[in-house]
Every structure is written in C-alpha cells, then in structure tokens.
Design a protein around this motif. Structure first.
Motif, PDB file in Angstrom:
ATOM      1  N   UNK A  12      94.445 -22.625  50.195  1.00 43.31           N
ATOM      2  CA  UNK A  12      95.371 -21.956  51.102  1.00 43.31           C
ATOM      3  C   UNK A  12      94.485 -22.048  52.583  1.00 43.31           C
ATOM      4  N   UNK A  13      95.017 -22.270  53.624  1.00 46.76           N
ATOM      5  CA  UNK A  13      94.270 -22.232  54.889  1.00 46.76           C
ATOM      6  C   UNK A  13      93.102 -23.123  55.116  1.00 46.76           C
ATOM      7  N   UNK A  14      93.020 -24.449  54.353  1.00 46.25           N
ATOM      8  CA  UNK A  14      91.843 -25.055  54.241  1.00 46.25           C
ATOM      9  C   UNK A  14      91.764 -25.585  55.870  1.00 46.25           C
ATOM     10  N   UNK A  15      92.724 -26.057  56.497  1.00 43.70           N
ATOM     11  CA  UNK A  15      92.668 -26.704  58.028  1.00 43.70           C
ATOM     12  C   UNK A  15      92.044 -25.635  58.925  1.00 43.70           C
ATOM     13  N   UNK A  16      92.809 -24.516  59.164  1.00 41.39           N
ATOM     14  CA  UNK A  16      92.167 -23.608  59.841  1.00 41.39           C
ATOM     15  C   UNK A  16      90.696 -22.847  59.688  1.00 41.39           C
ATOM     16  N   UNK A  17      90.362 -23.131  58.487  1.00 43.38           N
ATOM     17  CA  UNK A  17      89.355 -22.795  58.063  1.00 43.38           C
ATOM     18  C   UNK A  17      88.136 -23.792  58.513  1.00 43.38           C
ATOM     19  N   UNK A  18      88.545 -25.167  58.118  1.00 50.66           N
ATOM     20  CA  UNK A  18      87.797 -25.931  58.767  1.00 50.66           C
ATOM     21  C   UNK A  18      87.461 -26.278  60.332  1.00 50.66           C
ATOM     22  N   UNK A  19      88.473 -25.729  60.817  1.00 52.81           N
ATOM     23  CA  UNK A  19      88.524 -25.997  62.290  1.00 52.81           C
ATOM     24  C   UNK A  19      87.540 -24.735  62.866  1.00 52.81           C
ATOM     25  N   UNK A  20      87.617 -23.868  62.032  1.00 57.55           N
ATOM     26  CA  UNK A  20      86.872 -22.388  62.654  1.00 57.55           C
ATOM     27  C   UNK A  20      85.190 -22.811  62.440  1.00 57.55           C
ATOM     28  N   UNK A  21      85.088 -23.414  61.342  1.00 60.76           N
ATOM     29  CA  UNK A  21      83.694 -23.803  60.841  1.00 60.76           C
ATOM     30  C   UNK A  21      83.227 -25.196  61.620  1.00 60.76           C
ATOM     31  N   UNK A  22      83.950 -25.969  61.850  1.00 62.44           N
ATOM     32  CA  UNK A  22      83.373 -27.166  62.629  1.00 62.44           C
ATOM     33  C   UNK A  22      83.055 -26.585  64.384  1.00 62.44           C
ATOM     34  N   UNK A  23      84.083 -25.959  64.776  1.00 65.26           N
ATOM     35  CA  UNK A  23      84.072 -25.508  65.993  1.00 65.26           C
ATOM     36  C   UNK A  23      82.656 -24.670  66.103  1.00 65.26           C
ATOM     37  N   UNK A  24      82.517 -23.607  65.075  1.00 64.04           N
ATOM     38  CA  UNK A  24      81.383 -22.843  65.153  1.00 64.04           C
ATOM     39  C   UNK A  24      80.115 -23.597  65.261  1.00 64.04           C
ATOM     40  N   UNK A  25      80.233 -24.481  64.480  1.00 63.06           N
ATOM     41  CA  UNK A  25      78.561 -25.234  64.130  1.00 63.06           C
ATOM     42  C   UNK A  25      78.564 -26.264  65.506  1.00 63.06           C
ATOM     43  N   UNK A  26      79.630 -26.687  66.251  1.00 57.93           N
ATOM     44  CA  UNK A  26      79.436 -27.384  67.497  1.00 57.93           C
ATOM     45  C   UNK A  26      78.895 -26.667  68.544  1.00 57.93           C
ATOM     46  N   UNK A  27      79.509 -25.370  68.608  1.00 59.05           N
ATOM     47  CA  UNK A  27      79.061 -24.277  69.750  1.00 59.05           C
ATOM     48  C   UNK A  27      77.629 -23.551  69.328  1.00 59.05           C
ATOM     49  N   UNK A  28      77.333 -23.530  67.999  1.00 56.16           N
ATOM     50  CA  UNK A  28      76.049 -23.024  67.659  1.00 56.16           C
ATOM     51  C   UNK A  28      75.319 -24.072  66.730  1.00 56.16           C
ATOM     52  N   UNK A  29      74.938 -25.171  66.974  1.00 60.41           N
ATOM     53  CA  UNK A  29      74.268 -26.173  66.170  1.00 60.41           C
ATOM     54  C   UNK A  29      73.113 -25.472  65.541  1.00 60.41           C
ATOM     55  N   UNK A  30      72.470 -24.589  66.052  1.00 56.36           N
ATOM     56  CA  UNK A  30      71.247 -23.847  65.253  1.00 56.36           C
ATOM     57  C   UNK A  30      71.823 -23.482  63.788  1.00 56.36           C
ATOM     58  N   UNK A  31      73.061 -22.772  63.809  1.00 55.02           N
ATOM     59  CA  UNK A  31      73.428 -22.550  62.490  1.00 55.02           C
ATOM     60  C   UNK A  31      73.657 -23.364  61.535  1.00 55.02           C
ATOM     61  N   UNK A  32      74.260 -24.629  61.928  1.00 56.09           N
ATOM     62  CA  UNK A  32      74.373 -25.751  61.102  1.00 56.09           C
ATOM     63  C   UNK A  32      72.948 -26.374  60.738  1.00 56.09           C
ATOM     64  N   UNK A  33      72.006 -26.148  61.664  1.00 57.08           N
ATOM     65  CA  UNK A  33      70.653 -26.698  61.133  1.00 57.08           C
ATOM     66  C   UNK A  33      70.050 -25.895  60.182  1.00 57.08           C
ATOM     67  N   UNK A  34      70.157 -24.442  60.219  1.00 57.68           N
ATOM     68  CA  UNK A  34      69.681 -23.396  59.298  1.00 57.68           C
ATOM     69  C   UNK A  34      70.499 -23.865  57.977  1.00 57.68           C
ATOM     70  N   UNK A  35      71.669 -23.727  58.103  1.00 56.54           N
ATOM     71  CA  UNK A  35      72.384 -24.229  56.810  1.00 56.54           C
ATOM     72  C   UNK A  35      71.841 -25.482  56.125  1.00 56.54           C
ATOM     73  N   UNK A  36      71.800 -26.539  56.843  1.00 56.21           N
ATOM     74  CA  UNK A  36      71.244 -27.801  56.455  1.00 56.21           C
ATOM     75  C   UNK A  36      69.681 -27.603  55.744  1.00 56.21           C
ATOM     76  N   UNK A  37      69.061 -26.808  56.428  1.00 61.47           N
ATOM     77  CA  UNK A  37      67.593 -26.610  55.810  1.00 61.47           C
ATOM     78  C   UNK A  37      67.599 -25.848  54.511  1.00 61.47           C
ATOM     79  N   UNK A  38      68.665 -24.858  54.350  1.00 59.62           N
ATOM     80  CA  UNK A  38      68.947 -24.173  53.157  1.00 59.62           C
ATOM     81  C   UNK A  38      69.264 -25.162  52.085  1.00 59.62           C
TER      82      UNK A  38
END
Length: 246
Positions: free
Chosen positions: A177-203
């Motif tokens: 339930x809510x997969x599309x809006x959740x993916x939108x939020x996650x994707x946009x968040x990592x576009x705006x704050x790429x350092x968070x995506x980088x940290x998650x990738x390192x983890x």
C-alpha cells in the motif's frame, strides 16, 4: 560441527565490480547523480517505477531512469512502451540503439541481457525487481557492491541479505500500500540530498564486508574435511567405487 563461513556470492559480486573498466561506456550512459537503475524488473515493478518517475521528473527534470527487464522479450517491451504512453512519458530509448543515443533520453530500456552488473555503476540509486509479484526479489548484492542504496518491493521471502542491508540502512523496502508515493518521496529526497543516498550506499557496501572472503573460507573448510577423511582411510583412496556408470 557447524562452521559459518559466509556467502561466497559476495566475493563473486565484488570481483565483478572490481573488474569493470573505469572507461566502460556504460559509465557515460546517463548522469550518475540523478539516475535510478532498476534491475531485473517485472511488469509489477515497472508499474510502480514509471508511475513514480512520471511525477518525480515534473519537479526534477534532471531525474533519469534505466529499466533493465528480467525478460526483455518483444511483448514485454511493447507493454512497457504502452505503459509509458498512458502515463504521459516518452517511449524509453533502447540501449541497443547505442550509448550515445540512449544518453540523450530521459529514460532508457535495456533490451539485452548480461549487462546489469555493469549498469548499476551508472546510477546513484538502485531498485531491484521481483518484490511486487510472486517471483521473489532478485540479487541485491551487486548494487550494494557498487555502493548504491537499494530499494525493493515488499515480497522478499525472508531473504537474508535483504534483512542485513535493511538493518544497517543500506536498503529501503516499499510496502504494498502506498508504494508509488513512498518511492516518489524517497527518490526526490535523495535527489535533493544526494549525500544521504551516498551514506546509504556506503552502509550497503559495509554490510557486505563481513562476508568478504567467504569463498576462500569455505574452500579451506572443505579441504580440511577432505584431509580428515583421507587420513581416516589410512591415506589410501577407496577403490571399491564403481566409476564406469553413466
């Protein structure tokens, strides 16, 4: 009598990553920082991905998507084109048309097999398919080896590496339930704050470190068992085994 040696697939995935040429043409496919690479996808995954992408690119026109279907058959690719059209997206560029041609498109469909491990290097984010149908999620080890944060669907069949990556922040699991809006939020968040995506990738990558060397440990354990069996047989191989059968 039990010895846990780890998962040898991790050694294999890391070896593949380390063997990729830094000048690999796929590295020029799309801008890495703004690209999500979706690997081993099925129609159920693609419905979520393209619906989210159609929204994300409105506010983030720099966003790019690479879709790598698990089975890039002609009917599957036609259905993908039809889905894109219904969502108001252009038809995805085919990788077979050449890297330079595909690089000019907002999203790319990979219509060949055997290249996914290299393509994960193209994006800053990875999505691994299989989690919205009954097939089970495909390997999350390869994108983690590339230091990419991983997104998957909800139907994981209790896979060990998914639980491990999720526990360390290297993987995000969507819900039914809510997969599309959740993916939108996650994707946009990592576009705006790429350092968070980088940290998650390192983890994600660090989570694999504990199992690195598992292939060698498993081989050493097997050799030890074989030596023990050989010794128990007084150093002589058995000769009463039928070796002529089919």
């Amino acid at each position: 009598r039990l010895r846990v040696t780890g998962d040898p697939r991790i050694d294999s995935a890391i070896a593949v990553v380390e063997a990729v040429d830094p000048a690999d043409p796929f590295r020029r496919l799309l801008p890495t920082a703004s690209t999500l690479v979706a690997g081993s996808t099925w129609p159920e995954d693609e419905a979520v991905l393209l619906a989210a992408f159609s929204v994300v690119r409105r506010d983030h026109p720099e966003a790019r998507l690479v879709v790598v279907p698990h089975e890039p058959t002609a009917p599957h690719l036609r259905a993908l084109d039809e889905l894109a059209t219904r969502l108001g997206l252009p038809v995805g560029a085919r990788l077979s048309a050449g890297v330079e041609s595909a690089a000019a498109a907002p999203w790319v469909v990979v219509d060949q097999v055997g290249v996914l491990a290299r393509l994960y290097a193209t994006g800053a984010i990875a999505y691994v398919g299989g989690g919205f149908g009954g097939r089970g999620i495909h390997s999350v080890i390869e994108p983690a080896a590339w230091r990419r944060p991983v997104i998957v669907g909800p139907l994981d069949r209790g896979t060990r590496e998914i639980a491990l990556l999720q526990s360390t922040g290297g993987l995000v699991q969507l819900t039914l339930d809510g997969a599309v809006p959740a993916l939108i939020t996650l994707w946009e968040g990592w576009l705006v704050q790429p350092e968070q995506a980088h940290s998650a990738g390192e983890a994600a990558h660090l989570t694999l470190a504990g199992d690195r060397g598992a292939a060698e440990r498993s081989a050493d354990a097997l050799v030890g068992l074989m030596k023990s069996a050989w010794s128990s047989a007084s150093g002589r191989p058995r000769t009463d085994t039928n070796t002529t059968g089919g």
